[in-house]
Design a protein around this motif. Sequence first.
Motif, mmCIF file in Angstrom:
data_model
loop_
_atom_site.group_PDB
_atom_site.id
_atom_site.type_symbol
_atom_site.label_atom_id
_atom_site.label_comp_id
_atom_site.label_asym_id
_atom_site.label_seq_id
_atom_site.Cartn_x
_atom_site.Cartn_y
_atom_site.Cartn_z
ATOM 1 N N SER A 225 -39.952 112.535 -13.482
ATOM 2 C CA SER A 225 -38.782 113.406 -13.309
ATOM 3 C C SER A 225 -38.231 113.322 -11.875
ATOM 4 C CB SER A 225 -39.075 114.840 -13.740
ATOM 5 O OG SER A 225 -40.046 115.413 -12.939
ATOM 6 N N TRP A 226 -39.114 113.170 -10.874
ATOM 7 C CA TRP A 226 -38.614 113.011 -9.495
ATOM 8 C C TRP A 226 -37.944 111.652 -9.287
ATOM 9 C CZ3 TRP A 226 -37.381 116.307 -5.819
ATOM 10 C CH2 TRP A 226 -37.897 117.602 -5.898
ATOM 11 N N SER A 227 -38.379 110.650 -10.015
ATOM 12 C CA SER A 227 -37.685 109.357 -9.943
ATOM 13 C C SER A 227 -36.264 109.506 -10.467
ATOM 14 C CB SER A 227 -38.436 108.300 -10.755
ATOM 15 O OG SER A 227 -39.733 108.120 -10.244
ATOM 16 N N GLY A 228 -36.114 110.338 -11.499
ATOM 17 C CA GLY A 228 -34.776 110.616 -12.035
ATOM 18 C C GLY A 228 -33.900 111.326 -11.010
ATOM 19 N N ILE A 229 -34.509 112.287 -10.316
ATOM 20 C CA ILE A 229 -33.753 113.007 -9.275
ATOM 21 C C ILE A 229 -33.341 112.044 -8.166
ATOM 22 C CG2 ILE A 229 -33.934 114.782 -7.477
ATOM 23 C CD1 ILE A 229 -35.869 116.282 -9.394
ATOM 24 N N GLU A 230 -34.259 111.172 -7.783
ATOM 25 C CA GLU A 230 -33.982 110.211 -6.710
ATOM 26 C C GLU A 230 -32.820 109.299 -7.091
ATOM 27 O OE1 GLU A 230 -37.444 108.034 -5.535
ATOM 28 O OE2 GLU A 230 -36.561 107.526 -3.586
ATOM 29 N N LEU B 149 -35.245 110.668 -22.323
ATOM 30 C CA LEU B 149 -35.958 109.496 -22.857
ATOM 31 C C LEU B 149 -35.599 108.236 -22.076
ATOM 32 C CD1 LEU B 149 -35.822 109.940 -26.739
ATOM 33 C CD2 LEU B 149 -37.876 109.770 -25.324
ATOM 34 N N THR B 150 -34.344 108.149 -21.652
ATOM 35 C CA THR B 150 -33.917 107.003 -20.845
ATOM 36 C C THR B 150 -34.694 106.978 -19.530
ATOM 37 O OG1 THR B 150 -31.735 107.254 -21.785
ATOM 38 C CG2 THR B 150 -31.896 105.880 -19.832
ATOM 39 N N GLU B 151 -34.915 108.161 -18.949
ATOM 40 C CA GLU B 151 -35.680 108.210 -17.692
ATOM 41 C C GLU B 151 -37.125 107.782 -17.898
ATOM 42 O OE1 GLU B 151 -35.031 111.896 -15.654
ATOM 43 O OE2 GLU B 151 -32.875 111.685 -15.940
ATOM 44 N N VAL B 152 -37.718 108.237 -18.981
ATOM 45 C CA VAL B 152 -39.098 107.804 -19.257
ATOM 46 C C VAL B 152 -39.137 106.287 -19.407
ATOM 47 C CG1 VAL B 152 -41.056 107.982 -20.854
ATOM 48 C CG2 VAL B 152 -39.698 110.019 -20.334
ATOM 49 N N ARG B 153 -38.173 105.733 -20.103
ATOM 50 C CA ARG B 153 -38.111 104.275 -20.283
ATOM 51 C C ARG B 153 -37.953 103.569 -18.926
ATOM 52 N NH1 ARG B 153 -32.599 102.333 -22.304
ATOM 53 N NH2 ARG B 153 -32.284 102.637 -20.077
ATOM 54 N N ASP B 154 -37.105 104.142 -18.055
ATOM 55 C CA ASP B 154 -36.812 103.483 -16.779
ATOM 56 C C ASP B 154 -37.924 103.620 -15.747
ATOM 57 O OD1 ASP B 154 -34.424 102.769 -17.856
ATOM 58 O OD2 ASP B 154 -33.200 104.199 -16.708
ATOM 59 N N TYR B 155 -38.661 104.741 -15.783
ATOM 60 C CA TYR B 155 -39.593 105.016 -14.678
ATOM 61 C C TYR B 155 -41.057 105.007 -15.078
ATOM 62 C CZ TYR B 155 -35.114 106.340 -12.811
ATOM 63 O OH TYR B 155 -33.797 106.328 -12.442
ATOM 64 N N TRP B 156 -41.351 104.839 -16.363
ATOM 65 C CA TRP B 156 -42.756 104.731 -16.766
ATOM 66 C C TRP B 156 -42.898 103.450 -17.566
ATOM 67 C CZ3 TRP B 156 -46.637 106.648 -14.492
ATOM 68 C CH2 TRP B 156 -47.910 106.605 -15.075
ATOM 69 N N ILE C 216 -29.402 120.252 -26.412
ATOM 70 C CA ILE C 216 -30.789 119.827 -26.146
ATOM 71 C C ILE C 216 -30.982 118.367 -26.589
ATOM 72 C CG2 ILE C 216 -33.220 120.225 -26.756
ATOM 73 C CD1 ILE C 216 -32.428 123.243 -27.038
ATOM 74 N N LEU C 217 -30.379 118.040 -27.720
ATOM 75 C CA LEU C 217 -30.455 116.661 -28.234
ATOM 76 C C LEU C 217 -29.897 115.669 -27.199
ATOM 77 C CD1 LEU C 217 -31.439 115.719 -31.060
ATOM 78 C CD2 LEU C 217 -29.054 115.784 -31.813
ATOM 79 N N ALA C 218 -28.767 116.029 -26.603
ATOM 80 C CA ALA C 218 -28.122 115.143 -25.621
ATOM 81 C C ALA C 218 -28.972 115.028 -24.355
ATOM 82 C CB ALA C 218 -26.732 115.674 -25.282
ATOM 83 N N GLU C 219 -29.509 116.158 -23.881
ATOM 84 C CA GLU C 219 -30.340 116.129 -22.669
ATOM 85 C C GLU C 219 -31.621 115.331 -22.925
ATOM 86 O OE1 GLU C 219 -29.526 117.244 -19.713
ATOM 87 O OE2 GLU C 219 -27.679 118.308 -20.271
ATOM 88 N N ALA C 220 -32.167 115.480 -24.126
ATOM 89 C CA ALA C 220 -33.405 114.763 -24.458
ATOM 90 C C ALA C 220 -33.164 113.258 -24.502
ATOM 91 C CB ALA C 220 -33.960 115.257 -25.787
ATOM 92 N N ALA C 221 -31.996 112.855 -24.996
ATOM 93 C CA ALA C 221 -31.686 111.420 -25.033
ATOM 94 C C ALA C 221 -31.670 110.858 -23.607
ATOM 95 C CB ALA C 221 -30.346 111.194 -25.724
ATOM 96 N N GLU D 51 -32.144 117.168 -18.529
ATOM 97 C CA GLU D 51 -32.848 115.894 -18.703
ATOM 98 C C GLU D 51 -34.026 115.760 -17.739
ATOM 99 O OE1 GLU D 51 -29.093 113.779 -17.088
ATOM 100 O OE2 GLU D 51 -30.761 112.466 -16.610
ATOM 101 N N ILE D 52 -33.914 116.384 -16.564
ATOM 102 C CA ILE D 52 -34.994 116.277 -15.574
ATOM 103 C C ILE D 52 -36.251 116.964 -16.110
ATOM 104 C CG2 ILE D 52 -35.723 116.937 -13.236
ATOM 105 C CD1 ILE D 52 -33.580 114.765 -13.249
ATOM 106 N N LEU D 53 -36.069 118.193 -16.566
ATOM 107 C CA LEU D 53 -37.206 118.913 -17.119
ATOM 108 C C LEU D 53 -37.743 118.190 -18.359
ATOM 109 C CD1 LEU D 53 -38.448 122.245 -17.310
ATOM 110 C CD2 LEU D 53 -37.646 121.531 -19.557
ATOM 111 N N LEU D 54 -36.833 117.765 -19.206
ATOM 112 C CA LEU D 54 -37.282 117.105 -20.437
ATOM 113 C C LEU D 54 -37.964 115.773 -20.150
ATOM 114 C CD1 LEU D 54 -34.447 117.997 -22.949
ATOM 115 C CD2 LEU D 54 -36.791 118.853 -22.918
#
Length: 451
Positions: free
Chosen positions: A344-349, A237-244, A229-234, A312-315
């Motif tokens: 999360s959809w930006s991450g999927i894209e 967090l990268t996705e939140v940084r990149d897309y928000w 979970i720690l690894a997926e959350a990291a 990571e998508i869900l997180l």
Amino acid sequence: MSATIPSAPPPGAPAGPSRWLGLLLAVALVSGGVVYAVNERSEDAQARLVEAVVPASTPRSPSKAALAATARRVAIDTILIRRAQAVEKGNLALFLKDLDPSNTKLIAQQKILFANLVELGFTELGYSQAEERFDPAVVKARGRATYLVRILMRYQIPKVDEAPVTTELGYTFISRAGRWVLTDDDDLDKDLGPGAHREAWDLGRIEVLRGPRVLVVVEKGDHARGRKILAEAAEGLTEVRDYWPRRWRGSALIIALDDTDVRDARFADEDIESAASAGSTFSSLPGQDTADGTVAGAYIVLNPNQRDQVDEILLSHELTHVATADLGGYEPLWLAEGAAEYVSWSGIEAFAGPGEVTKWEQEVIDQAMPTLHALPTDAGFYESSADVYGVSWLAVRYLVQRIGLNAVEELYQDMAAHGINQVSRDRILLSRSGLTEVTLWTSLRTYRPRR
Ligand SMILES: [Zn+2]
């Protein structure tokens, strides 16, 4: 006195103050709750309290009952200070000192609680008395020398809580041979706010795994799952940084326990769709200083039945809620959930290319939009059988195309701070996008994405 609390927003909800509107706690706060710093010496506190309650210049001598109440308040405050000090010093004997020796079950539970509290490593911890509560059943069971009191626990988990936050408890004290002892800690649970006494440390022995910006709480010994979970959350967090666009540098607390009821997340009552929930923390609880309270941030709780599918998508969806939780919490749910879905959809894209997202967008337009007649409202959002998440995502996606991602983020901040009612929300939306919720909806109805 007890207050009736409506059930908490279901998992997936950023349980901000707007979701507590209408709650208006009928809690008369007897403001005697003196909060002490952990390291304050109890004797000093005692002296000051007596001074405060019975000033030297009091013209009439206080009644016997008033003196007894004062003595009790001082005695309980002293116990509460001692408990906080015990955690700070890692002194188990001190923590157990004021427990009812005949309640062996409570003593066993408190040993676990102590170990959990020490493990969390609070930078601040303090307990204070809010108001006395009356429950005839408790008095009947425990006798007349019983004192049932709502307790405010104020704490700060390093990095996770930017400032101290408050949660509540109910303690039952009894007087034994002239000495007050804690005899139970759940008599009041049913009358407390959503999630009270169901914090991560209240439910069994835990273990905390620490990453650079994530703390994961698992059952003691459940390291492998915690590390995953720690690894997926990291990654999340990268996705939140990149897309928000908002520069959020905080840390997230993720709770992954066996219990289906943790904080205000209730997965047992929910359909199994809900894999996780982000629930608010409060620097001031609803009803404490204001009806809505003051949201400080949010913790993530994972559905125990889906802990192993968490990725990571869900997180990234839940972490978007965490990364926006301290903005105020007044944003409409379509915007909160739409933004989280957008990330999360930006991450999927980025991972799978535009095909998946294009297909999903068309499905929302063809299938979800015709089932609704307006933007999803806060009321009933999480109970809706329509795909309100999809429509909310489409609304945010549309706004991003219309005014740009940075402007949508600024819109979010404005809404979270000031969107206290429909008039304010429409004013903010109109000034920042040229649309109201009604015209945003009609725009979505005729929206045909360019392929
Ligand atoms: Zn959500």
